[in-house]
Scaffold this motif. Structure first.
Motif, mmCIF file in Angstrom:
data_model
loop_
_atom_site.group_PDB
_atom_site.id
_atom_site.type_symbol
_atom_site.label_atom_id
_atom_site.label_comp_id
_atom_site.label_asym_id
_atom_site.label_seq_id
_atom_site.Cartn_x
_atom_site.Cartn_y
_atom_site.Cartn_z
ATOM 1 N N ALA A 187 -57.761 -1.389 42.711
ATOM 2 C CA ALA A 187 -58.577 -2.590 42.525
ATOM 3 C C ALA A 187 -58.013 -3.458 41.403
ATOM 4 N N GLU A 188 -57.555 -2.845 40.321
ATOM 5 C CA GLU A 188 -56.950 -3.600 39.225
ATOM 6 C C GLU A 188 -55.646 -4.256 39.672
ATOM 7 N N ARG A 189 -54.839 -3.542 40.430
ATOM 8 C CA ARG A 189 -53.588 -4.113 40.931
ATOM 9 C C ARG A 189 -53.877 -5.303 41.854
ATOM 10 N N ASP A 190 -54.885 -5.158 42.701
ATOM 11 C CA ASP A 190 -55.226 -6.231 43.631
ATOM 12 C C ASP A 190 -55.728 -7.465 42.890
ATOM 13 N N TRP A 191 -56.503 -7.266 41.843
ATOM 14 C CA TRP A 191 -56.988 -8.394 41.049
ATOM 15 C C TRP A 191 -55.825 -9.124 40.382
ATOM 16 N N ASN A 192 -54.900 -8.396 39.815
ATOM 17 C CA ASN A 192 -53.744 -9.019 39.173
ATOM 18 C C ASN A 192 -52.905 -9.803 40.195
ATOM 19 N N ARG A 193 -52.846 -9.311 41.421
ATOM 20 C CA ARG A 193 -52.114 -10.036 42.457
ATOM 21 C C ARG A 193 -52.801 -11.347 42.810
ATOM 22 N N ALA A 194 -54.116 -11.292 43.021
ATOM 23 C CA ALA A 194 -54.831 -12.486 43.458
ATOM 24 C C ALA A 194 -54.971 -13.524 42.348
ATOM 25 N N GLY B 228 -59.052 -23.286 34.980
ATOM 26 C CA GLY B 228 -59.931 -22.147 35.179
ATOM 27 C C GLY B 228 -59.269 -21.011 35.936
ATOM 28 N N VAL B 229 -60.088 -20.022 36.289
ATOM 29 C CA VAL B 229 -59.617 -18.863 37.041
ATOM 30 C C VAL B 229 -59.584 -19.227 38.527
ATOM 31 N N GLU B 230 -58.508 -18.846 39.174
ATOM 32 C CA GLU B 230 -58.369 -19.106 40.608
ATOM 33 C C GLU B 230 -57.770 -17.874 41.272
ATOM 34 N N THR B 231 -58.353 -17.482 42.395
ATOM 35 C CA THR B 231 -57.855 -16.316 43.135
ATOM 36 C C THR B 231 -57.540 -16.715 44.566
ATOM 37 N N ARG B 232 -56.460 -16.138 45.076
ATOM 38 C CA ARG B 232 -56.122 -16.288 46.490
ATOM 39 C C ARG B 232 -55.934 -14.897 47.069
ATOM 40 N N TRP B 233 -57.005 -14.376 47.655
ATOM 41 C CA TRP B 233 -56.964 -13.015 48.177
ATOM 42 C C TRP B 233 -56.142 -12.916 49.454
ATOM 43 N N GLU B 234 -56.012 -14.009 50.185
ATOM 44 C CA GLU B 234 -55.277 -13.954 51.439
ATOM 45 C C GLU B 234 -53.775 -14.136 51.262
ATOM 46 N N GLU B 235 -53.329 -14.537 50.072
ATOM 47 C CA GLU B 235 -51.914 -14.803 49.844
ATOM 48 C C GLU B 235 -51.244 -13.585 49.218
ATOM 49 N N ASP C 275 -39.893 -3.472 60.936
ATOM 50 C CA ASP C 275 -40.872 -3.719 59.882
ATOM 51 C C ASP C 275 -41.917 -4.685 60.417
ATOM 52 N N ASN C 276 -42.878 -4.155 61.150
ATOM 53 C CA ASN C 276 -43.867 -5.017 61.779
ATOM 54 C C ASN C 276 -45.278 -4.571 61.438
ATOM 55 N N GLY C 277 -45.465 -4.171 60.189
ATOM 56 C CA GLY C 277 -46.789 -3.768 59.750
ATOM 57 C C GLY C 277 -47.766 -4.922 59.758
ATOM 58 N N GLY C 278 -49.033 -4.612 59.776
ATOM 59 C CA GLY C 278 -50.063 -5.630 59.802
ATOM 60 C C GLY C 278 -50.601 -5.930 58.425
ATOM 61 N N PRO C 279 -51.679 -6.693 58.356
ATOM 62 C CA PRO C 279 -52.248 -7.074 57.055
ATOM 63 C C PRO C 279 -52.930 -5.897 56.382
ATOM 64 N N PRO C 280 -52.985 -5.893 55.060
ATOM 65 C CA PRO C 280 -53.733 -4.856 54.348
ATOM 66 C C PRO C 280 -55.218 -4.939 54.667
ATOM 67 N N TRP C 281 -55.904 -3.894 54.308
ATOM 68 C CA TRP C 281 -57.342 -3.829 54.535
ATOM 69 C C TRP C 281 -58.034 -4.990 53.825
ATOM 70 N N ALA C 282 -58.821 -5.750 54.571
ATOM 71 C CA ALA C 282 -59.507 -6.909 53.993
ATOM 72 C C ALA C 282 -60.613 -6.433 53.063
ATOM 73 N N PHE C 283 -60.544 -6.872 51.799
ATOM 74 C CA PHE C 283 -61.526 -6.450 50.808
ATOM 75 C C PHE C 283 -62.258 -7.683 50.293
ATOM 76 N N PRO C 284 -63.588 -7.673 50.241
ATOM 77 C CA PRO C 284 -64.349 -8.856 49.826
ATOM 78 C C PRO C 284 -64.293 -9.083 48.313
ATOM 79 N N GLY C 285 -63.164 -9.573 47.816
ATOM 80 C CA GLY C 285 -63.029 -9.831 46.388
ATOM 81 C C GLY C 285 -63.734 -11.104 45.970
ATOM 82 N N VAL C 286 -63.992 -11.235 44.675
ATOM 83 C CA VAL C 286 -64.636 -12.442 44.158
ATOM 84 C C VAL C 286 -63.668 -13.608 44.273
ATOM 85 N N SER C 287 -64.200 -14.793 44.500
ATOM 86 C CA SER C 287 -63.364 -15.968 44.767
ATOM 87 C C SER C 287 -63.807 -17.138 43.909
ATOM 88 N N PRO C 288 -63.395 -17.191 42.635
ATOM 89 C CA PRO C 288 -63.754 -18.322 41.798
ATOM 90 C C PRO C 288 -63.007 -19.581 42.237
#
Length: 868
Positions: free
Chosen positions: A453-460, A105-112, A855-868
Motif C-alpha cells: 500500500a505504501e509503494r502504491d501510494w508513492n507511485r500514484a 496541492g496533492v495529486e494522484t493518478r491511480w490509473e497511470e 509479455d502480455n500481462g494485464g492490469p494490476p488489481w484495481a484498488f479504490p485509492g484516495v483521489s485528491p
C-alpha cells in the motif's frame, strides 16, 4: 543530582533536534517559495513531441502507452532542479511543471503506471546546433495505463474517454506547455484504426499511426481521435460497469455450485455400493457437510459481489469516497464465512470461544457503526476520525481475516484426520499452536499488505510535494493508509477463498481412501482398480484438484464454470473411448473373459518371476539367432517352447487359459503397478511427481507473476508477494493430484508402459486448454503459458510413468545400484531408445515454447485509492 543532569541533557538534545528540524524546514520552504511558479514564459523556446500508442493485440485489456519528449532550455528557472535526485521536492516541482502543470496541492493518478523514472539527458539546441550561451536538457517521460474501466483514463498528456460504443482520445497537455513549440504529435490507435480525427492529420505512418506536425510557432494542437474498438476490447473495458459486471459476478459462484452438484450426485450413488465401515461413514459425512459449507461460503462471499456489481460499486467514478461505504460489509461476510467453517470443523471449546470473540470483533463495527463512530466516507478523507475509530477498524480487519483462517485450518485438519490422510501426534488440535500459526500468517500478510500500500501510494503521488508532513501531503497520505486498512478484508477475501478447491479435493480423497482400504480388506480382486462410484469420484477429482485453472474470456467470469464440466468429460471421454485397449481389459485367448478378472496383487511374486524368465529367454533368442548349427536350432526351439509356456494362464474359474495374443507376462506385471492397491499406486505416483514438478512450478510462477507486466501486478497487488509462494505451492498440489490420478487409474489407462498411460491423462488435461486457446485466438486475447502448462504436464506424467514402471521391478534391483539401472531391464534396448527419444522430444518442445513467452500481462488489481 544525576537525574537532574540527565534531564537537562535530554532537554538540550530535544531543543537541538527541534531547532535543526525547524531550520531545515524553513530553508526548504523559503527555497521553494522563491521559485514556486512554473515560469511558463521560460518554456517558450522548449520543444515537445508526444506519442500515444494503444495496443489491442493479444490482450484482454487494451494498453495505452504515452511518451512525451521535451527539449528544455537551461535558462528556464526550474531546469537545474531536473538534475537533482528524484526524491527531491525541487525535482518533483520541476517535473510536475512539465508533466502536470502548475499545481501546488496533492495529486494522484491511480490509473497511470511508469515502468521507469523520466530520463533527463544533455541535449543540443532544437535547431540542431550547439549554443555557446545556452544549454539544453532532453526530458523523456513514459507512462502507460490500461483501458479497463468506463470513464476517463489519464495517461501522460492524454485522456481516453471510455464509453459503451467508442473511445475518445484527446491531447490534454499541462498549461505550462501551452506556449511551447509542439513539433510532432502521434496517435497510433491500433486495430481496427481510427474512425475520425480532428484536426486533419498531416501524415500517416506505415503502421497506421496518425501524425500531426503543427505549422504555427507555439501552442499544442487540439488533437481528438475517435476509436471504435473490436467488441472483445470494448466489452472487457466495461466489465466493472452494470449490467456487465453482474454477468461476471454471477459466474463466480457457479463454479463451486457445479462442484457441490457433482459431489451430491456421487453421494446419491455411494449407498448402493457396499456397507461402509465407521471410517468411510465419517469421510462421507465430512464430504456431504463440506459441500454444504462450501455452498454457504461461496454464496456469502461471492453473493455480496453480485450485489456490489449491480449497484456499480466497482465503477470508476469521480465520487471516489462513495465506494468506501461498501467496504465494512466485507467484515460481516468474512465473519459469516469463518463461522460456517468453524461449524464444519467442530473445534474444541476453547477454540470455539476464540472464534466467537473474533466474530464479534468483526461484526459489531459494521452492525453498529454509530457506537464506534465509524463513517466510512469520512474515514478515507483527510479530515479523518479519531484514534479510537482507527483502532476499531484495525481490530475488525484483523478479526475478519483471522476467523476464516482459523476455521479453514481446523476444517483441513478434520477432513485429513477423519479420512486417515494424516495421523497427528495429538488427536485434538493444540489451541496455542493454532493461534500462533494463524497469528503468524496474519502478521506476514499484514506486513506485505502495508508495504505494498505504501509503494502504491508513492507511485500514484510521485509528483506531489512533500513539504507539509502533517497537513496537505501528510493528511492525504494518512487518508490513503486508512483507506487501505478499510479495504483490507475485501482484498484478502479473494486470497483465502481461492484456495478452497484444495479442501474439496481432500474431502474427495478421504472418501476414496476409506473405500479403498475397506475394499482391500474384503477381496483381493477389488485391488485391480477403481470401479463404479470410486471411478466417478476420481473423475470428479480431476477438475477439482488436478486440472488447470484455465481462465476467463473478455475479463468476465460468466463462462468460467463451464471448464469444470469440460475437464470432467474430457477425462471421462478418453477413458470410455480407450477402455477396450487397456491391457487388463484384453480378453483371454480361450475363455474370452477380461484379463482384469484374473489379475490381482496375489499374483505379483509369480508374475515378476515369470517376467524375469521371459526377458532372459528373449535375450537368449537374440543371442542364438546368429547361430546356424543344429545345436543352435535346437536351443532356439527349446527357448520358444518355454516362451509359449510362459503365455499360459488360468481363467477366474481355474480352467487352463492363455494370455491375450499381444500381451506378454511383462505387460501383465506392469499393469499391476508397483503397489498392491490402486490407492497405494496413486499415492506412490503423487510422491514421484513432486521433485520433477518443482522446476515447472517455478517457471509457471515466474511467467504469471514475476515477468514483465506480471511483475508490476505482483509488486503492487496488495497480496502479490504472499501469492507468489501460495501459487507455487498450489501448482505442486495440482501436479500431485495429477500424479495420483495416473497411479489410481493405472489399470484404466491405455498403453503397456507408463509413458503411454501418461499420454492419455495429459491429453485429457490439454483438451480444454486447447479449446480455451482457440477461443483466445478468435477473440484476440493473450495465450499466457497455456502451451507450456500442457507440455509440462505431459513431461511430468511421462517421467512419473517411467518411475512407476521401474518401481514395479524394484525387487530385481541389485544392492548399491540406483533405480535408473533398471531401465534396460524394464524397457529392453529397443523400447529404451524409443522412450529416451520421446522424453527428449518433450524437453525440446518445452524449451522451444519457453522461448516464445510473450509479455502480455494485464492490469494490476484495481484498488479504490484516495483521489485528491
Amino acid at each position: 543530582m544525576a537525574w537532574c543532569l540527565r534531564g537537562l541533557f535530554a532537554v538540550l538534545l530535544v531543543g537541538l533536534l527541534s531547532g535543526s528540524v525547524v531550520t531545515e524546514a524553513y530553508a526548504v520552504v523559503s527555497s521553494t517559495t522563491s521559485d514556486d511558479s512554473c515560469d511558463a514564459r521560460g518554456l517558450l523556446t522548449a520543444t515537445v513531441a508526444a506519442q500515444l500508442r494503444i495496443d489491442h493485440e493479444d490482450r484482454t485489456y487494451a494498453k495505452a502507452s504515452a511518451t512525451m519528449t521535451l527539449t528544455v532550455p537551461m535558462s528556464w528557472k526550474p531546469a537545474a532542479h531536473l538534475l537533482l535526485s528524484t526524491g527531491s521536492d525541487r525535482y518533483r516541482r520541476a517535473m510536475r511543471c512539465l508533466a502536470r502543470g502548475d499545481h501546488d496541492g496533492v495529486e494522484t493518478r491511480w490509473e497511470e503506471w511508469r515502468a521507469k523514472d523520466p530520463a533527463v539527458t544533455p541535449a543540443t539546441a532544437p535547431s540542431g546546433q550547439e549554443s555557446s550561451r545556452k544549454r539544453w536538457l532532453e526530458v523523456r517521460l513514459s507512462a502507460h495505463a490500461w483501458v479497463a474501466q468506463r470513464g476517463t483514463v489519464r495517461v501522460g498528456p492524454w485522456t481516453v474517454e471510455v464509453s459503451k460504443a467508442r473511445w475518445d482520445v484527446r491531447l490534454a497537455p499541462p498549461e505550462s506547455l501551452n506556449q511551447a513549440r509542439w513539433h510532432e504529435v502521434t496517435v497510433d490507435p491500433g486495430r481496427p484504426g481510427a474512425r475520425s480525427a480532428a484536426p486533419r492529420a498531416t501524415t500517416k505512418e506505415d503502421g497506421g499511426a496518425l501524425v500531426w506536425r503543427p505549422t504555427r510557432a507555439h501552442g499544442a494542437p487540439s488533437v481528438e481521435v475517435r476509436i471504435e474498438p473490436a467488441w472483445p476490447r470494448s466489452f472487457s473495458a466495461l466489465d466493472d460497469s452494470p449490467p456487465y459486471a453482474v454477468y461476471s459476478a454471477v459466474g463466480g459462484p457457479l463454479w463451486p455450485i457445479a462442484v457441490v452438484v457433482a459431489v451430491w450426485c456421487a453421494l446419491i450413488v455411494l449407498p448402493r455400493h457396499g456397507v461402509p465401515d465407521p471410517v468411510e461413514s465419517k469421510a462421507v459425512s465430512n464430504l456431504r457437510n463440506w459441500s454444504l459449507t462450501l455452498l454457504g461460503v461461496a454464496l456469502t462471499v461471492q453473493g455480496r459481489d453480485v450485489y456490489l456489481a449491480a449497484v456499480g460499486a466497482f465503477e470508476n467514478t469521480p465520487d471516489w469516497a462513495r465506494s468506501a461505504a461498501y467496504a465494512p460489509y466485507a467484515w460481516l461476510t468474512s465473519a459469516v464465512a469463518g463461522a460456517l467453517l468453524l461449524r464444519f470443523a467442530r473445534p474444541p471449546r476453547a477454540v470455539a470461544l476464540l472464534g466467537a470473540v473474533l466474530g464479534v470483533g468483526a461484526a459489531v463495527p459494521v452492525l453498529l457503526p454509530g457506537v464506534v463512530g465509524l463513517d466510512p466516507e469520512r474515514f478515507v478523507q483527510p479530515s479523518g476520525p479519531g484514534y479510537l475509530t482507527v483502532g476499531v477498524v484495525w481490530g475488525a480487519a484483523v478479526c475478519s481475516f483471522a476467523l476464516p483462517l482459523l476455521g479453514g485450518a481446523l476444517a483441513v485438519r478434520r477432513v485429513a484426520v477423519d479420512g486417515g490422510l494424516w495421523r497427528p501426534r495429538h488427536q485434538r488440535p493444540r489451541t496455542w499452536l493454532l493461534m500462533a500459526g494463524v497469528g503468524a500468517v496474519v502478521a506476514i500478510i499484514g506486513i506485505c499488505y502495508a508495504a505494498t500500500a505504501e509503494r502504491d501510494w508513492n507511485r500514484a503521488s510521485w509528483l506531489s510535494p512533500r513539504l507539509d508532513p502533517t497537513g496537505g501531503y501528510g493528511a492525504w497520505h494518512q487518508a490513503e493508509l486508512r483507506s487501505s486498512l478499510l479495504w483490507f478484508t475485501e482484498t484478502s477475501q479473494w486470497w483465502w477463498f481461492g484456495m478452497w478447491w484444495v479442501l474439496s479435493g481432500l474431502a474427495i480423497l478421504a472418501v476414496l481412501r476409506s473405500r479403498a482400504v475397506r475394499a482391500a480388506r474384503a477381496t483381493t480382486l477389488a485391488r485391480r482398480g477403481p470401479k463404479a462410484v470410486d471411478r466417478l469420484l476420481l473423475l470428479l477429482l480431476f477438475p477439482v484438484m488436478a486440472a488447470m485453472d484455465i481462465g476467463v474470456y473478455t475479463g468476465s467470469e460468466v463462462v468460467a464454470w463451464s471448464w469444470f464440466f469440460l475437464n470432467f468429460f474430457a477425462l471421462a471421454g478418453i477413458l470410455r473411448l480407450t477402455g477396450r485397449r487397456v491391457v487388463p481389459a484384453r480378453p483371454l485367448s480361450v475363455s474370452g473373459e477380461p484379463l482384469a478378472t484374473t489379475l490381482s496383487a496375489t499374483h505379483r511374486a509369480r508374475l515378476l518371476d515369470r517376467a524375469r524368465r521371459y526377458r532372459e529367454l528373449h535375450a537368449g533368442l537374440r543371442g542364438a539367432a546368429s547361430g546356424q548349427t543344429d545345436e543352435g536350432a535346437a536351443a532356439r526351439r527349446d527357448m520358444e517352447t518355454r516362451l509359449r509356456r510362459l503365455h499360459r494362464w488360468r481363467a477366474s474359474t481355474g480352467s487352463p487359459d492363455r494370455l491375450p495374443r499381444d500381451v506378454s507376462v511383462v505387460d501383465a506385471a506392469l499393469a499391476l503397478g508397483p503397489c498392491d492397491t490402486w490407492w497405494e499406486n496413486g499415492v506412490r505416483a503423487a510422491r514421484f511427481t513432486q521433485p520433477v514438478a518443482l522446476a515447472f512450478s517455478g517457471v509457471l510462477v515466474w511467467d504469471k507473476q514475476l515477468r514483465g507486466d506480471a511483475l508490476t501486478n505482483t509488486l503492487y497487488d496488495r497480496l502479490g508477494l504472499p501469492d507468489v509462494v501460495t501459487q507455487f505451492v498450489l501448482w505442486q498440489v495440482g501436479y500431485a493430484a495429477a500424479g495420483f490420478l495416473l497411479g489410481a487409474l493405472w489399470q484404466e489407462l491405455p498403453g503397456r508402459r507408463g509413458p503411454a498411460k501418461a499420454l492419455a491423462l495429459a491429453a485429457a488435461y490439454a483438451m480444454p486448454i486447447g479449446l480455451f486457446a482457440l477461443g483466445n485466438w478468435s477473440l484476440g486475447e493473450e495465450q499466457t503459458a497455456l502451451a507450456f502448462a500442457a507440455a509440462s504436464m505431459l513431461l511430468i506424467l511421462t517421467l512419473t510413468g517411467v518411475r512407476m514402471d521401474l518401481e514395479t521391478f524394484r525387487s530385481e534391483l541389485l544392492p548399491g545400484r540406483g533405480s535408473l539401472s533398471l531401465l534396460p531391464v524394464v524397457y529392453q534396448t529397443r523400447y529404451l531408445s524409443i522412450q529416451f527419444a520421446w522424453v527428449l522430444a518433450q524437453a525440446a518442445a518445452i524449451a522451444t515454447i519457453a522461448q516464445f513467452f510473450a509479455d502480455n500481462g494485464g492490469p494490476p488489481w484495481a484498488f479504490p485509492g484516495v483521489s485528491p
